[in-house]
Design a protein around this motif. Structure first.
Motif, PDB file in Angstrom:
ATOM      1  N   ASP A 140       0.855  -1.185   0.000  1.00  0.00           N
ATOM      2  CA  ASP A 140       0.000   0.000   0.000  1.00  0.00           C
ATOM      3  C   ASP A 140       0.899   1.245   0.000  1.00  0.00           C
ATOM      4  O   ASP A 140       1.803   1.373   0.826  1.00  0.00           O
ATOM      5  CB  ASP A 140      -0.886  -0.039   1.249  1.00  0.00           C
ATOM      6  CG  ASP A 140      -1.841   1.129   1.339  1.00  0.00           C
ATOM      7  OD1 ASP A 140      -1.357   2.269   1.526  1.00  0.00           O
ATOM      8  OD2 ASP A 140      -3.051   0.909   1.260  1.00  0.00           O
ATOM      9  N   ALA A 169      -1.901  -9.621   2.468  1.00  0.00           N
ATOM     10  CA  ALA A 169      -3.179 -10.138   1.993  1.00  0.00           C
ATOM     11  C   ALA A 169      -2.962 -11.181   0.902  1.00  0.00           C
ATOM     12  O   ALA A 169      -2.142 -10.992   0.006  1.00  0.00           O
ATOM     13  CB  ALA A 169      -4.040  -8.995   1.447  1.00  0.00           C
ATOM     14  N   PRO A 202      -6.846 -11.312  -3.290  1.00  0.00           N
ATOM     15  CA  PRO A 202      -7.516 -10.171  -2.645  1.00  0.00           C
ATOM     16  C   PRO A 202      -7.830  -9.090  -3.669  1.00  0.00           C
ATOM     17  O   PRO A 202      -7.146  -8.962  -4.690  1.00  0.00           O
ATOM     18  CB  PRO A 202      -6.482  -9.690  -1.621  1.00  0.00           C
ATOM     19  CG  PRO A 202      -5.165 -10.133  -2.170  1.00  0.00           C
ATOM     20  CD  PRO A 202      -5.438 -11.432  -2.874  1.00  0.00           C
ATOM     21  N   SER A 204      -7.563  -5.611  -4.924  1.00  0.00           N
ATOM     22  CA  SER A 204      -6.641  -4.501  -4.683  1.00  0.00           C
ATOM     23  C   SER A 204      -7.386  -3.209  -4.379  1.00  0.00           C
ATOM     24  O   SER A 204      -6.881  -2.358  -3.634  1.00  0.00           O
ATOM     25  CB  SER A 204      -5.709  -4.306  -5.880  1.00  0.00           C
ATOM     26  OG  SER A 204      -6.433  -3.978  -7.050  1.00  0.00           O
ATOM     27  N   ILE A 207      -8.022  -3.277  -0.731  1.00  0.00           N
ATOM     28  CA  ILE A 207      -6.781  -3.079   0.023  1.00  0.00           C
ATOM     29  C   ILE A 207      -6.422  -1.594   0.059  1.00  0.00           C
ATOM     30  O   ILE A 207      -6.077  -1.037   1.110  1.00  0.00           O
ATOM     31  CB  ILE A 207      -5.629  -3.883  -0.599  1.00  0.00           C
ATOM     32  CG1 ILE A 207      -5.936  -5.384  -0.572  1.00  0.00           C
ATOM     33  CG2 ILE A 207      -4.313  -3.596   0.126  1.00  0.00           C
ATOM     34  CD1 ILE A 207      -6.136  -5.963   0.788  1.00  0.00           C
ATOM     35  N   ALA A 213      -4.744  -4.214   4.451  1.00  0.00           N
ATOM     36  CA  ALA A 213      -3.497  -4.939   4.709  1.00  0.00           C
ATOM     37  C   ALA A 213      -2.356  -4.063   4.232  1.00  0.00           C
ATOM     38  O   ALA A 213      -2.545  -3.156   3.404  1.00  0.00           O
ATOM     39  CB  ALA A 213      -3.488  -6.288   4.002  1.00  0.00           C
ATOM     40  N   LEU A 216       0.229  -7.195  -0.400  1.00  0.00           N
ATOM     41  CA  LEU A 216      -0.594  -8.244  -0.977  1.00  0.00           C
ATOM     42  C   LEU A 216       0.174  -8.978  -2.059  1.00  0.00           C
ATOM     43  O   LEU A 216       1.080  -8.425  -2.692  1.00  0.00           O
ATOM     44  CB  LEU A 216      -1.898  -7.701  -1.571  1.00  0.00           C
ATOM     45  CG  LEU A 216      -1.856  -6.996  -2.926  1.00  0.00           C
ATOM     46  CD1 LEU A 216      -3.241  -6.987  -3.546  1.00  0.00           C
ATOM     47  CD2 LEU A 216      -1.327  -5.575  -2.792  1.00  0.00           C
TER      48      LEU A 216
END
Length: 338
Positions: A140, A169, A202, A204, A207, A213, A216
């Motif tokens: 992130d 993630a 997951p 995105s 996220i 998280a 990932l």
């Protein structure tokens, strides 16, 4: 069952077109026209779209010239236990089943599919590996800036200094994200927490929107929009170092190029299989036709655009790869659960 991906091809009586039968009339040799062959069907157990569907269409466009018959793609919403068993036990000379399944077939005890599905998958005969696609490890962007993590080295250093502080993630158990995560922990020895999300990978968007998280694992197509928007930063890929990814002029380092992760790789494998009683010669002929498809320059360009590596090797190579994948899973599961 949603935990596996399937393609099936119905081959009729033969794989490549057989020579036309010969007859004689008053000493003259006559070559009769070959009997028409039924279309070859490619069945995909999902609605149209997605990577399995793309590979099926690619084969359907190019195999007819090599096999001498029409090829069709048919989509099926889901494949249940009965479908897997029927595919594996098909004894008809008119059918060859090909499946894109997760390796190793039958899964790993306690992680993947149940016994009934395992038995059906283990009964399949190898044809060829179609394609391999690595994942990317992305962080992130806001967390990246706040924690000063802009490279794999910085990630490892932070994780060692702050055990259990970072979350990664992945999709549900049994998918490649779990394999990528487990190997990452087992080889590096760092303590990062896994957060599972429904599906193969997951989302995105979730996220980055919810900051659900810190990091990932996902395929390129699952993160590239967020990367272009500046919401995710790619730290590395799960590709072999000798097959690195280069995207839009930017090199993405392989995680295995770091000494702490030597020997690391994780790919989504799209592999082709036939029923237990299928004809070996027909399977080999199909493998050779697929190899020609994958060797065509336009196809190689398509695969490069997908960040995929083409297969096409003999069945024995697919079995060897399956053994290697089993060892990777066992290594991934060897790290203690945080």
């Amino acid at each position: 069952m949603a935990a596996s991906r399937w393609l099936s091809l119905n081959f009729g009586d033969q794989a490549p077109r057989a020579p036309a039968p010969v007859d004689t009339v008053e000493g003259r040799v006559l070559r009769l026209s070959p009997a028409a062959q039924p279309p070859l069907r490619i069945l995909v157990p999902f609605a149209p779209g997605g990577r399995s569907s793309h590979y099926a269409e690619l084969l359907a466009q190019r195999l007819p010239k090599l096999l001498g018959r029409e090829v069709r793609v048919e989509h099926v919403a889901q494949a249940g236990e009965a479908d897997y068993r029927r595919f594996a036990e098909d004894a008809s000379d008119a059918t060859v089943l090909l499946a894109a399944v997760r390796l190793p077939r039958g899964g790993i005890a306690g992680v993947q599919t149940g016994p009934a599905i395992e038995d059906a998958l283990r009964a399949l005969r190898p044809v060829t590996l179609l394609a391999s696609q690595p994942l990317v490890l992305a962080i992130d962007r806001e967390r990246s800036d706040a924690l000063g993590i802009r490279s794999l080295d910085e990630l490892l250093a932070y994780a060692r200094a702050h055990p259990g502080a970072l979350s990664v993630a992945t999709g549900a158990d049994g998918w490649t994200g779990q394999l990528a995560y487990g190997q990452f922990r087992a080889l590096s020895g760092v303590d990062v927490r896994r957060k599972t999300f429904d599906g193969m990978y997951p989302d995105s968007d979730r996220i980055t929107r919810e900051h659900a998280a810190d990091l990932l694992f996902a395929p390129v197509n699952g993160v590239i929009v967020a990367v272009r928007r500046g919401q995710l930063r790619v730290l590395g890929t799960t590709a072999d170092p000798d097959q690195p990814l280069r995207f839009e002029g930017q090199d993405w380092p392989s995680l295995a190029s770091n000494p702490a992760l030597a020997g690391y790789n994780a790919y989504d494998r799209f592999s082709l299989w036939a029923p237990a009683r299928s004809d070996t010669a027909s399977n080999r002929a199909l493998q050779q036709a697929v190899a020609q498809v994958l060797d065509a320059a336009p196809v190689r360009e398509q695969l490069a655009d997908l960040q995929a590596i083409g297969g096409g090797g003999p069945p024995e190579e697919l079995l060897t790869l399956e053994d290697e994948e089993r060892e990777r899973w066992l290594r991934a599961l060897s790290a203690p659960t945080p």
